[in-house]
Design a protein around this motif. Structure first.
Motif, mmCIF file in Angstrom:
data_model
loop_
_atom_site.group_PDB
_atom_site.id
_atom_site.type_symbol
_atom_site.label_atom_id
_atom_site.label_comp_id
_atom_site.label_asym_id
_atom_site.label_seq_id
_atom_site.Cartn_x
_atom_site.Cartn_y
_atom_site.Cartn_z
ATOM 1 N N LEU A 85 0.837 -1.186 0.000
ATOM 2 C CA LEU A 85 0.000 0.000 0.000
ATOM 3 C C LEU A 85 0.879 1.246 0.000
ATOM 4 C CD1 LEU A 85 -2.870 1.218 0.189
ATOM 5 C CD2 LEU A 85 -2.628 1.165 2.676
ATOM 6 N N TYR A 86 0.580 2.181 -0.892
ATOM 7 C CA TYR A 86 1.358 3.419 -1.002
ATOM 8 C C TYR A 86 0.436 4.621 -0.808
ATOM 9 C CZ TYR A 86 4.972 0.519 -3.156
ATOM 10 O OH TYR A 86 5.911 -0.445 -3.409
ATOM 11 N N LYS A 87 1.004 5.677 -0.244
ATOM 12 C CA LYS A 87 0.320 6.953 -0.112
ATOM 13 C C LYS A 87 1.327 8.036 -0.471
ATOM 14 C CE LYS A 87 -2.256 9.862 3.166
ATOM 15 N NZ LYS A 87 -2.710 10.014 4.564
ATOM 16 N N ILE A 88 1.146 8.658 -1.638
ATOM 17 C CA ILE A 88 2.114 9.650 -2.106
ATOM 18 C C ILE A 88 1.421 10.997 -2.316
ATOM 19 C CG2 ILE A 88 3.541 7.891 -3.207
ATOM 20 C CD1 ILE A 88 2.462 8.802 -5.890
ATOM 21 N N ARG A 89 2.189 12.056 -2.186
ATOM 22 C CA ARG A 89 1.649 13.389 -2.424
ATOM 23 C C ARG A 89 1.304 13.549 -3.904
ATOM 24 N NH1 ARG A 89 6.097 15.132 0.899
ATOM 25 N NH2 ARG A 89 7.108 16.018 -0.928
ATOM 26 N N GLN A 90 0.148 14.128 -4.177
ATOM 27 C CA GLN A 90 -0.220 14.355 -5.571
ATOM 28 C C GLN A 90 0.767 15.290 -6.269
ATOM 29 O OE1 GLN A 90 -4.303 15.259 -6.470
ATOM 30 N NE2 GLN A 90 -5.103 13.844 -4.929
ATOM 31 N N SER A 91 1.360 16.191 -5.509
ATOM 32 C CA SER A 91 2.326 17.124 -6.099
ATOM 33 C C SER A 91 3.579 16.419 -6.605
ATOM 34 C CB SER A 91 2.709 18.194 -5.080
ATOM 35 O OG SER A 91 3.288 17.612 -3.922
ATOM 36 N N GLN A 92 3.818 15.172 -6.156
ATOM 37 C CA GLN A 92 4.968 14.408 -6.624
ATOM 38 C C GLN A 92 4.708 13.734 -7.968
ATOM 39 O OE1 GLN A 92 5.308 11.945 -2.927
ATOM 40 N NE2 GLN A 92 7.458 12.458 -3.081
ATOM 41 N N ILE A 93 3.447 13.592 -8.329
ATOM 42 C CA ILE A 93 3.095 12.848 -9.539
ATOM 43 C C ILE A 93 3.369 13.683 -10.787
ATOM 44 C CG2 ILE A 93 1.202 11.739 -10.801
ATOM 45 C CD1 ILE A 93 -0.130 11.238 -8.067
ATOM 46 N N LEU A 94 4.079 13.104 -11.746
ATOM 47 C CA LEU A 94 4.323 13.760 -13.028
ATOM 48 C C LEU A 94 3.156 13.514 -13.976
ATOM 49 C CD1 LEU A 94 8.091 12.839 -13.601
ATOM 50 C CD2 LEU A 94 7.152 14.882 -12.525
ATOM 51 N N TYR A 95 2.788 12.231 -14.122
ATOM 52 C CA TYR A 95 1.657 11.894 -14.986
ATOM 53 C C TYR A 95 1.211 10.456 -14.726
ATOM 54 C CZ TYR A 95 5.353 9.788 -17.921
ATOM 55 O OH TYR A 95 6.423 9.055 -18.374
ATOM 56 N N LEU A 96 0.012 10.124 -15.214
ATOM 57 C CA LEU A 96 -0.523 8.771 -15.198
ATOM 58 C C LEU A 96 -0.571 8.262 -16.631
ATOM 59 C CD1 LEU A 96 -3.649 9.117 -12.827
ATOM 60 C CD2 LEU A 96 -1.260 8.740 -12.189
ATOM 61 N N LYS A 97 -0.290 6.984 -16.802
ATOM 62 C CA LYS A 97 -0.291 6.385 -18.140
ATOM 63 C C LYS A 97 -1.055 5.066 -18.111
ATOM 64 C CE LYS A 97 2.798 4.493 -21.687
ATOM 65 N NZ LYS A 97 4.215 4.188 -22.033
ATOM 66 N N ALA A 98 -2.056 4.940 -18.990
ATOM 67 C CA ALA A 98 -2.860 3.727 -19.049
ATOM 68 C C ALA A 98 -2.051 2.571 -19.626
ATOM 69 C CB ALA A 98 -4.098 3.966 -19.896
ATOM 70 N N ASN B 24 -5.886 -2.637 -18.427
ATOM 71 C CA ASN B 24 -6.723 -2.332 -17.271
ATOM 72 C C ASN B 24 -5.895 -1.909 -16.058
ATOM 73 O OD1 ASN B 24 -9.243 -2.782 -18.468
ATOM 74 N ND2 ASN B 24 -9.013 -5.001 -18.215
ATOM 75 N N TYR B 25 -4.602 -1.656 -16.288
ATOM 76 C CA TYR B 25 -3.707 -1.161 -15.254
ATOM 77 C C TYR B 25 -3.362 0.299 -15.557
ATOM 78 C CZ TYR B 25 -2.796 -5.929 -13.552
ATOM 79 O OH TYR B 25 -2.902 -7.174 -13.015
ATOM 80 N N CYS B 26 -2.622 0.890 -14.641
ATOM 81 C CA CYS B 26 -2.203 2.278 -14.846
ATOM 82 C C CYS B 26 -0.849 2.501 -14.190
ATOM 83 C CB CYS B 26 -3.244 3.220 -14.245
ATOM 84 S SG CYS B 26 -2.858 4.971 -14.460
ATOM 85 N N TYR B 27 0.039 3.180 -14.901
ATOM 86 C CA TYR B 27 1.320 3.578 -14.325
ATOM 87 C C TYR B 27 1.160 4.932 -13.635
ATOM 88 C CZ TYR B 27 4.022 -0.008 -16.796
ATOM 89 O OH TYR B 27 4.537 -1.192 -17.244
ATOM 90 N N VAL B 28 1.652 5.028 -12.400
ATOM 91 C CA VAL B 28 1.767 6.308 -11.698
ATOM 92 C C VAL B 28 3.239 6.681 -11.747
ATOM 93 C CG1 VAL B 28 1.466 7.542 -9.519
ATOM 94 C CG2 VAL B 28 -0.190 5.777 -10.197
ATOM 95 N N ILE B 29 3.552 7.785 -12.423
ATOM 96 C CA ILE B 29 4.945 8.170 -12.658
ATOM 97 C C ILE B 29 5.326 9.364 -11.798
ATOM 98 C CG2 ILE B 29 6.665 8.752 -14.396
ATOM 99 C CD1 ILE B 29 5.295 6.129 -15.012
ATOM 100 N N THR B 30 6.392 9.221 -11.008
ATOM 101 C CA THR B 30 6.988 10.349 -10.294
ATOM 102 C C THR B 30 8.410 10.529 -10.808
ATOM 103 O OG1 THR B 30 7.991 9.118 -8.456
ATOM 104 C CG2 THR B 30 5.642 9.648 -8.266
ATOM 105 N N SER B 31 9.098 11.548 -10.336
ATOM 106 C CA SER B 31 10.475 11.774 -10.787
ATOM 107 C C SER B 31 11.418 10.706 -10.255
ATOM 108 C CB SER B 31 10.959 13.157 -10.355
ATOM 109 O OG SER B 31 10.901 13.280 -8.944
ATOM 110 N N GLU B 32 11.028 10.012 -9.184
ATOM 111 C CA GLU B 32 11.900 9.037 -8.543
ATOM 112 C C GLU B 32 11.628 7.599 -8.968
ATOM 113 O OE1 GLU B 32 11.434 9.700 -4.378
ATOM 114 O OE2 GLU B 32 12.625 11.544 -4.377
#
Length: 228
Positions: A137-150, A153-161
């Protein structure tokens, strides 16, 4: 959260030492100090502090306002350490986004209370995205998110790290985001408006990654960028 990590940027060694001593006394962690823009920016990138105290007057050609502009782009919260300054600098300060101002000279209690109030307000205003990935389980700040990519039926959550592969659809995760800060640019992408580096004819750039922009989204995206 645990111990708050603070980075101090102050060109007066006595004031820097006084701040460090006072904050350690009250249980804060000091992850570094610097008296100039270059050293501060380099170390902040490496040490990832929770909060930065930024003196406006620094050694060298670049001052604390230059550093604040970088911190704004990195979404790192900061407080200015200020004394009376010239109108031109004040005008530049107004174009940045500090959590607040600590006016010199300050007392130990005044320093602590300013930090506590600013941090409390920041945490209450902060938004998070929670999800499961790889059975964790993860909880990350929305401000850290660069973009989401489909991805099917899955999705990538991309941050700088790093990137997370989440067993949820793009539509589901995007519905959890702040609609004023994120927008759909393509059927497979949702992006953080504050992370966009440039907008081209059919794409945009975030963290040196080119992301497609649908024809139907171009005008809307330009309007949103002008407002953000």
């Amino acid at each position: 959260m645990g111990q708050l990590k603070i980075y101090i940027v102050e060109d007066d060694p006595l004031i820097s030492f006084t701040i460090e001593t006072a904050l350690k006394k009250h249980g804060y962690g000091i992850c570094g100090t610097a008296d100039n823009f270059e050293e501060a920016f380099s170390e902040i990138n490496q040490k990832n502090p929770d909060l930065v105290l930024v003196d406006i007057q620094l050694d060298g050609k670049k001052d604390g306002v230059h550093l604040a502009e970088k911190l704004d782009s990195l979404e790192i919260p900061y407080l200015y350490l200020t004394s009376q300054t010239d109108p031109h600098t004040i005008k530049r300060v107004k174009e940045t986004r500090p959590l607040g101002y600590i006016v010199k000279p300050f007392t130990e209690n005044g320093l602590r209370s300013n930090i506590e109030i600013a941090w409390n307000n920041y945490k209450n205003d902060e938004e998070y995205l929670s999800f499961s990935a790889n059975s964790e389980l993860y909880k990350i700040r929305q401000s850290q998110i660069l973009y989401l990519k489909a991805f099917d039926n899955y999705c990538y959550v991309i941050t700088s790290e790093r990137e997370y592969l989440v067993p949820k659809t793009l539509k589901f995760l995007a519905s959890q985001l702040n609609s004023e800060k994120f927008t759909k640019t393509h059927r497979s992408y949702f992006v953080n408006l504050l992370k966009i580096e440039s907008l081209k004819t059919d794409s945009l750039l975030i963290n040196n990654v080119e992301i497609p922009v649908s024809n139907s989204k171009k005008n809307q995206l330009r309007q949103l960028l002008q407002q953000s």
